[in-house]
Design a protein around this motif. Structure first.
Motif, mmCIF file in Angstrom:
data_model
loop_
_atom_site.group_PDB
_atom_site.id
_atom_site.type_symbol
_atom_site.label_atom_id
_atom_site.label_comp_id
_atom_site.label_asym_id
_atom_site.label_seq_id
_atom_site.Cartn_x
_atom_site.Cartn_y
_atom_site.Cartn_z
ATOM 1 N N ASP A 18 0.833 -1.202 0.000
ATOM 2 C CA ASP A 18 0.000 0.000 0.000
ATOM 3 C C ASP A 18 0.870 1.256 0.000
ATOM 4 O OD1 ASP A 18 -2.323 -1.614 0.255
ATOM 5 O OD2 ASP A 18 -2.045 -1.687 2.421
ATOM 6 N N VAL A 19 1.921 1.231 0.813
ATOM 7 C CA VAL A 19 2.844 2.367 0.855
ATOM 8 C C VAL A 19 3.468 2.571 -0.522
ATOM 9 C CG1 VAL A 19 4.995 3.240 1.856
ATOM 10 C CG2 VAL A 19 3.324 2.070 3.304
ATOM 11 N N GLU A 20 3.882 1.481 -1.138
ATOM 12 C CA GLU A 20 4.499 1.580 -2.458
ATOM 13 C C GLU A 20 3.502 2.091 -3.502
ATOM 14 O OE1 GLU A 20 5.985 -2.376 -2.716
ATOM 15 O OE2 GLU A 20 7.835 -1.915 -1.625
ATOM 16 N N SER A 21 2.230 1.740 -3.349
ATOM 17 C CA SER A 21 1.211 2.265 -4.262
ATOM 18 C C SER A 21 1.060 3.768 -4.118
ATOM 19 C CB SER A 21 -0.138 1.582 -3.991
ATOM 20 O OG SER A 21 -0.099 0.212 -4.315
ATOM 21 N N VAL A 22 1.048 4.253 -2.875
ATOM 22 C CA VAL A 22 0.973 5.694 -2.639
ATOM 23 C C VAL A 22 2.158 6.397 -3.274
ATOM 24 C CG1 VAL A 22 1.012 7.510 -0.876
ATOM 25 C CG2 VAL A 22 -0.386 5.468 -0.519
ATOM 26 N N ASP A 27 4.733 9.888 -7.296
ATOM 27 C CA ASP A 27 5.687 10.150 -8.378
ATOM 28 C C ASP A 27 4.976 10.710 -9.603
ATOM 29 O OD1 ASP A 27 7.844 9.212 -6.873
ATOM 30 O OD2 ASP A 27 7.809 7.211 -7.779
ATOM 31 N N ALA A 28 3.800 10.160 -9.905
ATOM 32 C CA ALA A 28 3.047 10.598 -11.082
ATOM 33 C C ALA A 28 2.472 11.997 -10.921
ATOM 34 C CB ALA A 28 1.924 9.604 -11.373
ATOM 35 N N MET A 29 2.396 12.493 -9.679
ATOM 36 C CA MET A 29 1.864 13.827 -9.427
ATOM 37 C C MET A 29 2.912 14.932 -9.603
ATOM 38 S SD MET A 29 -1.293 13.476 -8.777
ATOM 39 C CE MET A 29 -2.335 12.019 -8.573
ATOM 40 N N GLN A 30 4.154 14.555 -9.822
ATOM 41 C CA GLN A 30 5.206 15.565 -9.876
ATOM 42 C C GLN A 30 4.985 16.641 -10.938
ATOM 43 O OE1 GLN A 30 9.247 14.856 -9.140
ATOM 44 N NE2 GLN A 30 8.936 12.922 -8.070
ATOM 45 N N LEU A 140 4.027 9.246 5.934
ATOM 46 C CA LEU A 140 4.152 8.841 4.531
ATOM 47 C C LEU A 140 5.070 9.786 3.769
ATOM 48 C CD1 LEU A 140 0.451 7.843 3.848
ATOM 49 C CD2 LEU A 140 2.419 6.308 3.695
ATOM 50 N N LEU A 141 4.916 11.096 3.991
ATOM 51 C CA LEU A 141 5.787 12.035 3.273
ATOM 52 C C LEU A 141 7.216 11.946 3.784
ATOM 53 C CD1 LEU A 141 6.699 15.057 4.643
ATOM 54 C CD2 LEU A 141 4.230 15.274 4.755
ATOM 55 N N ASP A 142 7.395 11.649 5.069
ATOM 56 C CA ASP A 142 8.746 11.456 5.603
ATOM 57 C C ASP A 142 9.409 10.249 4.950
ATOM 58 O OD1 ASP A 142 8.574 13.627 7.305
ATOM 59 O OD2 ASP A 142 8.004 12.439 9.051
ATOM 60 N N LEU A 143 8.665 9.157 4.854
ATOM 61 C CA LEU A 143 9.230 7.952 4.251
ATOM 62 C C LEU A 143 9.481 8.160 2.763
ATOM 63 C CD1 LEU A 143 10.005 5.136 5.321
ATOM 64 C CD2 LEU A 143 7.841 4.301 4.413
ATOM 65 N N TYR A 144 8.599 8.885 2.101
ATOM 66 C CA TYR A 144 8.792 9.224 0.686
ATOM 67 C C TYR A 144 10.065 10.055 0.522
ATOM 68 C CZ TYR A 144 7.605 10.938 -4.024
ATOM 69 O OH TYR A 144 7.614 11.250 -5.375
ATOM 70 N N THR A 145 10.293 10.979 1.450
ATOM 71 C CA THR A 145 11.511 11.797 1.414
ATOM 72 C C THR A 145 12.744 10.938 1.647
ATOM 73 O OG1 THR A 145 10.288 13.733 2.198
ATOM 74 C CG2 THR A 145 12.689 13.768 2.440
ATOM 75 N N ILE A 146 12.678 10.037 2.627
ATOM 76 C CA ILE A 146 13.807 9.127 2.871
ATOM 77 C C ILE A 146 14.119 8.335 1.611
ATOM 78 C CG2 ILE A 146 14.499 7.058 4.148
ATOM 79 C CD1 ILE A 146 12.909 8.214 6.546
ATOM 80 N N GLY A 304 5.352 16.704 0.740
ATOM 81 C CA GLY A 304 4.053 16.580 1.392
ATOM 82 C C GLY A 304 2.903 16.840 0.441
ATOM 83 N N VAL A 305 3.074 17.768 -0.472
ATOM 84 C CA VAL A 305 2.026 18.046 -1.461
ATOM 85 C C VAL A 305 1.846 16.841 -2.378
ATOM 86 C CG1 VAL A 305 1.354 19.524 -3.390
ATOM 87 C CG2 VAL A 305 2.375 20.535 -1.345
ATOM 88 N N LEU A 306 2.950 16.252 -2.825
ATOM 89 C CA LEU A 306 2.868 15.075 -3.695
ATOM 90 C C LEU A 306 2.109 13.936 -3.027
ATOM 91 C CD1 LEU A 306 6.578 14.971 -4.951
ATOM 92 C CD2 LEU A 306 4.585 15.482 -6.357
ATOM 93 N N VAL A 307 2.467 13.643 -1.783
ATOM 94 C CA VAL A 307 1.861 12.511 -1.090
ATOM 95 C C VAL A 307 0.382 12.772 -0.824
ATOM 96 C CG1 VAL A 307 1.848 11.266 1.114
ATOM 97 C CG2 VAL A 307 3.996 11.635 -0.108
#
Length: 338
Positions: A18-22, A27-30, A140-146, A304-307
């Protein structure tokens, strides 16, 4: 998990897939978040932004994410400005305001309050922070940033080495991030705090049950050595019984450029959920780190906006429609995302 129509209340809802789906949707929202394209996929939809506790980044980030998808935002800020101040129950508030909205983003000072609101809501609710409990979108945004920061070093989240520093008892961001890290493999977590502000024991135990190495310490200089990420948190003064009690711990762990150079590996990434406390007595992240290229705190806020765009698209089931409503941006955007 099934995203469409679901509440997002806790990171406990998520499996690794689920995390990977988010993250894939984020990524597609960039192109949209970076102002290269515009989409109106949520034109006509309304976000009820209900922040009953002070917020700047999270509140505006949720609103910006919804606007970038073409939706409208209606805000309520502060309990004193709402009918809750007149004695209205969360149940009644939820029943009424969910009739005005297609999705709700909510923050409330009491743990469990957002889940209580969601139980009565007629539309999906996303938790923007409930007391010292959880902050799932921040995690989620923290992990996305990591993930983003380590990818530049050809690394992934598995085998991550992270130090979390500061108020770990009341910091809901680190609570949620630790729970998400339990979904990954061979993570090393160093928890640096005063004894009185240690990470709750159930979260420490969950990390260990997931097979992660956990070290608890009150020595910052040792704790931030040989890690990939230093995640600093401010003192959560609003959670203490008094300002005097909070002052006992203010400024205990300060990271500045000199300390970073002396104790951190050269590529160690610095993160913070913000706001950082810039008052002289605090300064958990000093301003002299502003020119350090490994300071990722503003890349975090952009992410954070992307997520949050990704979560809105998933919850409102428009992921496959976003690009169909796209057009090029026609105004000056500058180089702020380069």
């Amino acid at each position: 998990m099934k995203f469409a129509g679901s509440h997002i209340l806790s990171v406990g809802q998520f499996e690794r897939s689920d995390v990977e789906s988010v993250f894939t949707v984020a990524d597609a929202m960039q192109p949209y978040a970076r102002r290269r394209k515009v989409t109106r996929v949520l034109e006509g939809a309304i976000l009820g932004s209900m922040f009953f506790e002070p917020s700047t980044r999270t509140r505006v980030s949720f609103g910006s994410a919804f606007n970038l998808l073409g939706g409208e935002v209606r805000e309520t800020t502060g309990i004193e400005n709402s009918a809750l101040a007149k004695g209205e129950s969360l149940y009644d508030t939820a029943r009424v305001l969910s009739g005005y909205s297609d999705v709700v983003a909510m923050r409330h000072p009491q743990a469990g309050s957002v889940a209580e609101f969601a139980a009565a809501s007629r539309v999906p609710v996303i938790n923007g922070g409930d007391g010292s409990n959880e902050h799932p979108t921040q995690a989620l945004l923290d992990l996305y940033t990591i993930r983003s920061e380590l990818s530049a070093q050809n690394r992934g989240i598995d085998t991550l080495r992270i130090a979390m520093v500061g108020d770990l008892r009341f910091g809901r961001t680190v609570h949620s991030l630790c729970k998400l890290l339990c979904l990954f493999d061979r993570v090393s977590v160093t928890l640096v705090s005063p004894d009185e502000l240690r990470m709750p024991g159930d979260i420490v135990e969950a990390l260990r049950q997931a097979g992660h190495e956990v070290i608890e310490s009150d020595a910052m200089e040792e704790g931030i050595a040989q890690v990939d990420i230093v995640y600093s948190t401010r003192l959560q003064e609003e959670r203490f019984a008094s300002s005097e009690e909070a002052s006992l711990y203010r400024g205990r762990f300060r990271l500045n450029q000199q300390t970073y150079t002396r104790h951190c590996d050269p590529n160690t990434v610095i993160m913070h959920p913000l706001p950082r406390d810039s008052r002289e007595a605090a300064r958990e992240l000093d301003d002299d780190l502003n020119d350090n290229p490994n300071l990722a705190i503003f890349r975090q806020t952009d992410n954070g906006v992307l997520v949050r765009m990704a979560l809105f698209a998933l919850v409102l089931d428009v992921v496959d429609e976003v690009d169909k409503h796209a057009r090029d941006v026609g105004w000056y955007t500058g180089g702020r995302f380069t």
